[in-house]
Design an enzyme around this catalytic site. Structure first.
Site, PDB file in Angstrom:
ATOM      1  CD  GLU A  65     -43.344  58.482  45.168  1.00  0.00           C
ATOM      2  OE1 GLU A  65     -43.640  57.387  45.661  1.00  0.00           O
ATOM      3  OE2 GLU A  65     -43.267  59.525  45.851  1.00  0.00           O
ATOM      4  CD  GLU A  92     -53.396  62.368  46.386  1.00  0.00           C
ATOM      5  OE1 GLU A  92     -53.357  61.622  47.371  1.00  0.00           O
ATOM      6  OE2 GLU A  92     -54.395  62.468  45.652  1.00  0.00           O
ATOM      7  CG  ASP A 115     -46.274  58.282  53.910  1.00  0.00           C
ATOM      8  OD1 ASP A 115     -45.239  57.607  53.894  1.00  0.00           O
ATOM      9  OD2 ASP A 115     -46.495  59.203  53.094  1.00  0.00           O
ATOM     10  CE  LYS A 119     -46.614  63.387  66.273  1.00  0.00           C
ATOM     11  NZ  LYS A 119     -45.929  64.591  65.852  1.00  0.00           N
ATOM     12  CG  ASP A 151     -44.311  49.487  59.190  1.00  0.00           C
ATOM     13  OD1 ASP A 151     -44.920  50.180  58.356  1.00  0.00           O
ATOM     14  OD2 ASP A 151     -43.740  49.968  60.194  1.00  0.00           O
TER      15      ASP A 151
HETATM   16  C1  LIG Z   1     -43.351  54.779  52.883  1.00  0.00           C
HETATM   17  S1  LIG Z   1     -43.046  54.965  51.177  1.00  0.00           S
HETATM   18  C2  LIG Z   1     -43.332  53.333  50.494  1.00  0.00           C
HETATM   19  C3  LIG Z   1     -42.746  53.202  49.116  1.00  0.00           C
HETATM   20  C4  LIG Z   1     -42.920  51.823  48.465  1.00  0.00           C
HETATM   21  N1  LIG Z   1     -44.317  51.478  48.259  1.00  0.00           N
HETATM   22  C5  LIG Z   1     -42.250  50.781  49.305  1.00  0.00           C
HETATM   23  O1  LIG Z   1     -42.969  50.006  49.988  1.00  0.00           O
HETATM   24  O2  LIG Z   1     -41.020  50.741  49.303  1.00  0.00           O
HETATM   25  C6  LIG Z   1     -44.501  55.824  50.654  1.00  0.00           C
HETATM   26  C7  LIG Z   1     -44.328  56.423  49.261  1.00  0.00           C
HETATM   27  O3  LIG Z   1     -45.568  56.891  48.816  1.00  0.00           O
HETATM   28  C8  LIG Z   1     -45.419  58.228  48.341  1.00  0.00           C
HETATM   29  N2  LIG Z   1     -46.707  58.859  48.626  1.00  0.00           N
HETATM   30  C9  LIG Z   1     -47.233  59.107  49.850  1.00  0.00           C
HETATM   31  N3  LIG Z   1     -48.462  59.592  49.733  1.00  0.00           N
HETATM   32  C10 LIG Z   1     -48.724  59.653  48.401  1.00  0.00           C
HETATM   33  C11 LIG Z   1     -49.841  60.080  47.658  1.00  0.00           C
HETATM   34  N4  LIG Z   1     -50.943  60.514  48.265  1.00  0.00           N
HETATM   35  N5  LIG Z   1     -49.774  60.021  46.313  1.00  0.00           N
HETATM   36  C12 LIG Z   1     -48.656  59.564  45.689  1.00  0.00           C
HETATM   37  N6  LIG Z   1     -47.562  59.150  46.352  1.00  0.00           N
HETATM   38  C13 LIG Z   1     -47.601  59.189  47.693  1.00  0.00           C
HETATM   39  C14 LIG Z   1     -44.264  58.807  49.104  1.00  0.00           C
HETATM   40  O4  LIG Z   1     -43.655  59.870  48.405  1.00  0.00           O
HETATM   41  C15 LIG Z   1     -43.361  57.583  49.220  1.00  0.00           C
HETATM   42  O5  LIG Z   1     -42.508  57.466  48.116  1.00  0.00           O
END
Ligand SMILES: C[S@@+](CC[C@H](N)C(=O)[O-])C[C@H]1O[C@@H](n2cnc3c(N)ncnc32)[C@H](O)[C@@H]1O
Length: 207
Positions: A65, A92, A115, A119, A151
């Site tokens: 994370e 990352e 995420d 867009k 989703d």
């Molecule tokens: C939409 S949340 C989903 C969290 C969890 N997997 C859930 O389903 O509840 C996306 C998470 O991934 C983390 N995140 C996004 N891109 C990332 C990356 N490239 N490397 C590490 N963490 C990332 C964000 O900080 C966030 O906590």
């Protein structure tokens, strides 16, 4: 002039802090190599990985994370639960797969509710594309699996397309309830808003 001592962020309980961020991680120093090993990418507040680690005490888990606040939360919960089989890495996801983890290390890699970057001008930021699939394939053991849920219907179609044109991972069916698979924080949130999630499961061939 006095030089002030170097400040170092104290690590959290169960946080995995690599000694060297530029070299492959000596995984055996953190996890028993004889146990199954699973990785949760972008674990958020960690509901999924915390439940998995409790349900499967004989497997090891690494959650990745990038947000420190979330890392701290998962570490705190993991400590309160007394978990010995979960470590949290603040880094990352793609970098972790490409540069930190050794090849053929993981039995399963989970990417849940990432995420979607809806867009068009941001699609290039989506994780699910060729460099990610290459890195996943490198880190998975033969027969290992990538599990993905979103989703976002457009991100799902995008991911199916990328997977279909990627020969080294093979799609396999995934029906809800096939095996223990707790819902994530975001899944519960999306479902409460009436959204439906779609899942993909892909397997690396054994040889
Ligand atoms: C939409 S949340 C989903 C969290 C969890 N997997 C859930 O389903 O509840 C996306 C998470 O991934 C983390 N995140 C996004 N891109 C990332 C990356 N490239 N490397 C590490 N963490 C990332 C964000 O900080 C966030 O906590």
């Amino acid at each position: 002039m006095a030089i002030s001592p170097q400040r170092t962020r104290p690590s959290e309980p169960n946080e995995l802090v690599p000694l060297d961020y530029f070299s492959e991680l000596p995984l055996e120093q953190f996890f028993d190599p004889d146990r199954a090993f699973e990785i949760d990418l972008g674990c958020g507040d960690g509901k999924f990985v915390l439940e998995m680690a409790q349900h499967y005490p004989e497997r090891n888990f690494l959650s990745v994370e990038r947000l420190l606040g979330r890392v701290r939360k998962v570490c705190r919960r993991s400590k309160n639960l007394g978990l010995k089989n979960l470590k949290v890495l603040r880094l990352e996801s793609l970098y972790t797969l490409e540069w930190l983890l050794p090849a053929e290390a993981a039995d399963r890699i989970h990417l849940l509710c990432p995420d979607p970057w809806p867009k068009a001008k941001h699609h290039r930021r989506r994780l699910f594309q060729e460099p990610f699939l290459n890195a996943v394939t490198r880190v998975l053991k033969g027969g290992g699996e990538l599990l993905f849920k979103t989703d976002h219907p457009d991100y799902y179609d995008w991911s199916v397309e990328h997977l279909d044109s990627f020969a080294r991972l093979e799609k396999s069916p995934w029906t809800e309830g096939d095996f223990f698979y707790p819902k994530t924080d975001f899944q519960l949130q999306w479902e409460a808003e009436g959204k439906t999630l779609q899942g993909l499961r892909a397997r690396k061939s054994v040889n």
